[in-house]
Design an enzyme around this catalytic site. Structure first.
Site, PDB file in Angstrom:
ATOM      1  N   CYS A  65       0.341  -1.590   0.185  1.00  0.00           N
ATOM      2  CA  CYS A  65       0.569   0.224  -0.313  1.00  0.00           C
ATOM      3  C   CYS A  65       0.595   0.995  -0.573  1.00  0.00           C
ATOM      4  O   CYS A  65       0.339   2.323  -0.257  1.00  0.00           O
ATOM      5  CB  CYS A  65      -1.198   0.018   1.386  1.00  0.00           C
ATOM      6  N   HIS A  81      -9.273   2.422   0.490  1.00  0.00           N
ATOM      7  CA  HIS A  81      -8.241   1.975   0.091  1.00  0.00           C
ATOM      8  C   HIS A  81      -7.540   1.719  -1.360  1.00  0.00           C
ATOM      9  O   HIS A  81      -7.617   0.349  -1.248  1.00  0.00           O
ATOM     10  CB  HIS A  81      -7.642   1.204   1.702  1.00  0.00           C
ATOM     11  N   GLU A  88      -0.429   4.603  13.778  1.00  0.00           N
ATOM     12  CA  GLU A  88      -0.151   6.420  13.336  1.00  0.00           C
ATOM     13  C   GLU A  88      -0.331   7.261  14.285  1.00  0.00           C
ATOM     14  O   GLU A  88       0.651   8.148  13.925  1.00  0.00           O
ATOM     15  CB  GLU A  88      -0.558   6.312  11.883  1.00  0.00           C
ATOM     16  N   LYS A 135      -9.085   8.343   2.808  1.00  0.00           N
ATOM     17  CA  LYS A 135      -9.580   6.839   2.731  1.00  0.00           C
ATOM     18  C   LYS A 135     -11.395   6.768   3.172  1.00  0.00           C
ATOM     19  O   LYS A 135     -12.058   5.966   2.650  1.00  0.00           O
ATOM     20  CB  LYS A 135      -8.850   5.732   3.466  1.00  0.00           C
ATOM     21  N   PHE A 154       1.571  -3.188   3.954  1.00  0.00           N
ATOM     22  CA  PHE A 154       2.249  -4.673   4.449  1.00  0.00           C
ATOM     23  C   PHE A 154       3.439  -5.510   4.268  1.00  0.00           C
ATOM     24  O   PHE A 154       4.083  -5.147   2.751  1.00  0.00           O
ATOM     25  CB  PHE A 154       0.951  -5.816   3.639  1.00  0.00           C
ATOM     26  N   HIS A 183      -2.264   7.664   6.196  1.00  0.00           N
ATOM     27  CA  HIS A 183      -2.434   6.067   6.153  1.00  0.00           C
ATOM     28  C   HIS A 183      -3.737   5.751   6.099  1.00  0.00           C
ATOM     29  O   HIS A 183      -4.807   5.599   5.173  1.00  0.00           O
ATOM     30  CB  HIS A 183      -1.142   5.608   6.209  1.00  0.00           C
TER      31      HIS A 183
END
Lengths: 417, 77
Positions: A165, A342, A316, A337, A403, A305
């Site tokens: 991502c 996403h 985060e 998002k 990831f 994110h």
């Protein structure tokens, strides 16, 4: 060696909330959700039966059928957004030095739909391999920048970055650095992804990564909200034209802003879970500030994110507070998002574009679907909840994490008058 | 036109995105109909599938025009 300055001179977007830059921005400031029941395949037996699909997209409006059918949808998206960005930049593609124009693209997965179709056909057959000759060149994640280069004849640096991502943020940072170092004058960068497919949805469901709020898809992506239960899959693409400053000035290009710097780090912790204290996230924001020659107090806004997962959002925000200290309370923090879902490997691109447009319009798009405060989140932070906020932005940050523990962060800065 | 010829034509129109009237017996896949090497491989595979025949690679090399494809398939059936 003195590094060259790099600016943004063109944008293109194809997203679940708008099929070009104008529509995308309109969707962003108005808090539009792109989530709806899945139409691309029969998801009746899936735990998650909704996603943020691109809507009303007919590829033959953009690409001749003969060419389009040799491309997986992620490449079709790439072609459409690259075209929009190139036109938007007013780059004279006939007369630019083609050896000095590159394409660096981000893609997390690649042609998973193509892969599924070919492998299913093989599995249902008698064991005789009958793979289509376009199977591999449709599927491989690097093919999108290849196609863009072939269409325009751009012969500069050309490749795809893969970091889940964070992929297209990595692409933007690579583009920035190649231009800084003088390897190219112009780079078409960004990313695309088309993973609303059975295998992708099933795979992410198995990871317990996706929201299962099937009753209310448009409310499912709710970063920082207490009731968030996972991310919402999205698809689409975004393109940015990065250009060496003098090159842009010489041709009288419209300059949106400067790409001030990029940061990179790894969590070195877990396959899919973020470091609980946001260690990698802290590092990447610090690296990015240092790379840009800026201090935390220079930053006005952060597009997080913020995927709407229980662990990720908290880690985060912890990292933001570590990096920014008291200044964290002055920031406009948001997660687009909440609206787009996403887009995996395309997230960095469309979110970078959101940051550039926010700067351009003096307006921060909202984090929608926020109803219940999470007690693990400092209530004094301005999460730009539910409604866009006016803000004169001089410096904007965009975070993406993938990831594997890949973290990438980009800083955009208004050109000094 | 024979049944085979019309089915061959339909495949070519579909895969190469050309007009039906361009698909004459003499038309060369690569020189006249815009096919590249991968397109040609795909066409041969589609012929195999459509007509349930095998076209070995060394024989596929001799199929360069629409007419040659039709003749090969007629002989193979």
């Amino acid at each position: 060696m003195k590094l060259k300055r790099v600016v943004v001179t063109g944008l293109g977007a194809l997203t679940p909330i708008g099929n070009n830059i104008e529509e995308y921005w309109d969707g962003l400031v108005n808090g539009k959700s792109g989530a709806a029941p899945i139409t691309h395949f029969d998801a009746a037996k899936f735990k998650t039966r909704f996603a943020c699909e691109v809507k009303n997209f007919n590829v033959e409006d953009f690409i001749h059928r003969k060419e389009a059918r040799k491309m997986d949808k992620f490449t079709q998206f790439a072609m459409v957004v690259a075209d929009e960005a190139i036109i938007n930049s007013k780059l004279d593609v006939e007369n630019v030095d083609p050896d000095r124009v590159g394409v660096i693209w981000g893609c997390g997965i690649g042609g998973i739909d193509t892969f599924e179709q070919e492998v299913v056909a093989y599995a249902l057959g008698d064991g005789t391999p009958k793979f289509n000759p376009f199977f591999i060149p449709k599927m491989i994640a690097d093919i999108a920048p290849g196609h863009i280069s072939m269409k325009y004849g751009f012969r500069g640096p050309n490749f795809t970055t893969v970091s889940a991502c964070a992929s297209s943020a990595n692409a933007i940072i690579d583009a920035l650095n190649y231009i800084r170092l003088g390897h190219a004058d112009v780079i078409v960068t960004g990313g695309s992804e088309a993973s609303v497919t059975g295998a992708a949805m099933g795979g992410f469901n198995a990871l317990h990564a996706l929201s299962q709020n099937n009753e209310n898809p448009s409310m499912a992506s709710r970063p920082f909200d207490k009731d968030r239960d996972g991310f919402v899959m999205g698809e689409g693409g975004g393109a940015l034209i990065l250009e060496e400053y003098e090159h842009a000035v010489a041709r009288g290009a419209k300059i949106y802003c400067e790409v001030a710097g990029g940061g990179l780090s790894a969590d070195a912790y877990h396959l899919t879970a973020p470091h609980p204290e946001g260690l990698g996230a802290t590092k990447v924001m610090q690296n990015c500030l240092q790379n840009a020659g800026l201090v935390p107090e220079d930053v006005d806004a952060i597009n997080m994110h913020g995927t709407s997962t229980p662990l990720g959002d908290v880690a985060e925000l912890k990292a933001v507070q570590k990096v920014f200290g008291e200044h964290a309370y002055n920031l406009n923090i948001n997660s687009t998002k909440s609206m787009t879902g996403h887009l995996l490997g395309a997230a960095g691109a469309i979110e970078a574009i959101a940051s550039v447009l926010a700067m351009e319009h003096g307006m921060v798009p909202p984090t929608i679907n926020h109803t219940v405060l999470d007690e693990n989140i400092d209530p004094k932070l301005n999460l730009t909840i539910n409604k866009a906020q006016k803000r004169d932005i001089k410096v904007a940050m965009s975070n993406t994490f993938g990831f594997g523990g890949h973290n990438a962060c980009v800083l955009f800065k208004k050109l000094e008058a | 036109m024979s049944d085979i010829a019309s089915r061959v034509k339909a495949i070519i129109v579909d895969k190469l995105g050309v007009d039906e009237n361009e698909v004459t017996a003499e038309a060369s896949f690569t020189n006249d109909l815009g096919a590249d090497s991968l397109d040609t491989v795909e066409l041969i595979m589609e012929f195999e599938k459509e007509f349930d025949i095998q076209i070995p690679d060394d024989q596929a090399e001799n199929i360069g025009t629409v007419g040659q494809a039709v003749s090969f398939i007629e002989a193979a059936k």
